[in-house]
Design an enzyme around this catalytic site. Structure first.
Site, PDB file in Angstrom:
ATOM      1  CG  HIS A 275     -29.860 -19.509  19.703  1.00 45.25           C
ATOM      2  ND1 HIS A 275     -28.591 -19.488  19.165  1.00 45.25           N
ATOM      3  CD2 HIS A 275     -30.553 -20.415  18.966  1.00 45.25           C
ATOM      4  CE1 HIS A 275     -28.514 -20.341  18.157  1.00 45.25           C
ATOM      5  NE2 HIS A 275     -29.709 -20.928  18.021  1.00 45.25           N
TER       6      HIS A 275
ATOM      7  CG  HIS B 292     -33.679 -20.635  14.602  1.00 39.26           C
ATOM      8  ND1 HIS B 292     -32.839 -20.316  13.549  1.00 39.26           N
ATOM      9  CD2 HIS B 292     -32.881 -21.159  15.577  1.00 39.26           C
ATOM     10  CE1 HIS B 292     -31.589 -20.635  13.873  1.00 39.26           C
ATOM     11  NE2 HIS B 292     -31.592 -21.158  15.093  1.00 39.26           N
TER      12      HIS B 292
ATOM     13  CG  HIS C 161     -26.301 -21.677  14.684  1.00 35.66           C
ATOM     14  ND1 HIS C 161     -26.794 -20.439  14.329  1.00 35.66           N
ATOM     15  CD2 HIS C 161     -27.348 -22.369  15.209  1.00 35.66           C
ATOM     16  CE1 HIS C 161     -28.087 -20.388  14.623  1.00 35.66           C
ATOM     17  NE2 HIS C 161     -28.454 -21.546  15.153  1.00 35.66           N
TER      18      HIS C 161
ATOM     19  CD  GLU D 182     -27.210 -27.030  17.036  1.00 37.59           C
ATOM     20  OE1 GLU D 182     -28.373 -27.351  17.344  1.00 37.59           O
ATOM     21  OE2 GLU D 182     -26.948 -26.300  16.068  1.00 37.59           O
TER      22      GLU D 182
ATOM     23  CG  HIS E  27     -26.426 -24.428  19.771  1.00 42.72           C
ATOM     24  ND1 HIS E  27     -27.548 -24.839  20.447  1.00 42.72           N
ATOM     25  CD2 HIS E  27     -26.851 -23.979  18.559  1.00 42.72           C
ATOM     26  CE1 HIS E  27     -28.614 -24.641  19.684  1.00 42.72           C
ATOM     27  NE2 HIS E  27     -28.217 -24.111  18.532  1.00 42.72           N
TER      28      HIS E  27
ATOM     29  CG  ASP F 258     -32.303 -23.954  18.633  1.00 42.78           C
ATOM     30  OD1 ASP F 258     -32.116 -22.994  17.864  1.00 42.78           O
ATOM     31  OD2 ASP F 258     -31.755 -25.060  18.478  1.00 42.78           O
TER      32      ASP F 258
END
Length: 364
Positions: free
Chosen positions: A20, A22, A218, A221, A242, A300
């Site tokens: 995970h 980005h 997602h 979170e 998450h 992340d």
């Protein structure tokens, strides 16, 4: 070094798997400045350290403040072919230096495009880079990075919760590039926007399921446990991005642990976005670990958190009592839960077993 880091010593100096992260939250500050200069884009910062201050969160904040950080730099990269390929290539180099042997990196093709996208993001004028072009460019950068740095990299394409009109396009791109580096679809953004009101996402995920495209979402979170339930029951997610707030629904949590649902945990992120209590000793991950849940450790958006994967490992070692054995187990769990085809997944597991000095024991 960021305030949340402990020291430069690796907390776990063996091969790692990251699921995970980005792409647009892992761009080098120097690259942003370099591309801005080449494109003649004025930045409000003159030095890398000033730009770092603009683009990073140093203290616990909110998801809104976190998302605002992208406005500082995305307009520099979006719509530029050379920059898009470059950030993918440099991403693999960074992960190789962190000891990652396999990474799944995610991004929204539409947020990097300036053509065939409505609305065009970042106040750009129409150009000639379509979402399809973006995927192709990222694939090229990842492939070249994999060849040069020996870290295997695959990608996940993100739908955006407030842009349901993009989602069918995303799943079609997943299908088109499924044999060329893209392994799954994701849904990111404001969790208060559910899929009953935004049917575009549900339609895309139904098509993904029909087409055999892997699915992560997602959920939980900053959102509550019902968002996680929707991800699993409505969108048929195979992994949860998450998922911290799952524990607020004991029955759902128990069910998902028993089903071996994989949670993509991002410790430093969860503190700085306000997703979790800023006191790491109260983090839901401690409960996940006690219950032997299936989870991985991930960065992340490391550029925005001014962190590295080692920072996350150090945090859980220092505040949550993680041991070498825990790190081995969570990386094996990550490999088992990754979205590679079966043979490649087995090869990855065997690579880890060998690196960890273990006989290939599929029951571990």
């Amino acid at each position: 070094m960021a305030a949340h880091s402990v020291d430069d010593e690796p907390a776990f100096g063996k091969p790692k798997v990251e699921l995970h992260v980005h792409l647009d939250g892992a761009i080098r500050i120097e690259t942003i400045m370099d591309v801005a200069k080449r494109r003649g884009i004025h930045l409000p910062a003159a030095t890398a350290s000033e730009m770092t201050q603009l683009c990073t969160l140093a203290e616990p904040s909110t998801l809104t403040n976190f998302l605002d950080k992208f406005n500082e730099f995305m307009h520099v990269i979006a719509g530029d072919r050379e920059a898009i390929k470059r950030i993918a290539y440099e991403f693999v180099e960074t992960k190789a230096k962190e000891g990652v042997v396999y990474v799944e990196v995610r991004y929204s093709p539409h947020l990097l495009a300036n053509s065939n996208v409505e609305p065009i993001p970042w106040n750009h004028k129409e150009g000639d880079v379509t979402p399809d072009d973006v995927v192709n460019l990222v694939n090229q950068g990842l492939k070249e990075g994999e060849m040069d740095f020996k870290t295997k990299a695959r990608s996940i394409l993100c739908c955006i919760r407030h842009m349901p009109n993009w989602s069918m396009d995303v799943v079609e791109l997943c299908k088109k590039y499924r044999n060329d580096g893209v392994v799954a679809i994701d849904l990111a953004g404001d969790e208060s926007l559910n899929c009953k009101a935004y049917a575009g996402h549900l339609n895309a995920y139904e098509e993904a399921l029909r087409s055999g495209i892997h699915r992560t979402v997602h959920a939980g979170e900053v959102g509550s446990a019902p968002v996680v339930r929707e991800a699993v029951e409505v969108l048929k997610a195979e992994r949860i991005g998450h998922g911290y707030h799952t524990i607020e629904d004991p029955a759902l949590y128990k069910q998902l642990v028993e089903q071996n649902m994989h949670f993509e945990i991002c410790p430093i992120s969860s503190r700085l976005t306000g997703a979790c209590d800023p006191d790491f000793t109260k983090h839901p991950l401690i409960r996940f670990k006690e219950d032997k849940a299936n989870f991985s450790l991930n960065t992340d958006d490391p550029m925005i958190f001014n962190s590295t994967l080692n920072c996350d490992y150090q945090i859980v070692k220092k505040y949550m009592g993680f041991t070498e054995e825990d790190f081995i187990q969570l990386n094996l769990n990550a490999a088992k839960s990754c979205f590679l085809p079966e043979k490649e997944r087995k090869d990855l597991l065997n690579q880890l077993y060998e690196a960890y000095g273990m006989v290939n024991n599929t029951s571990f």
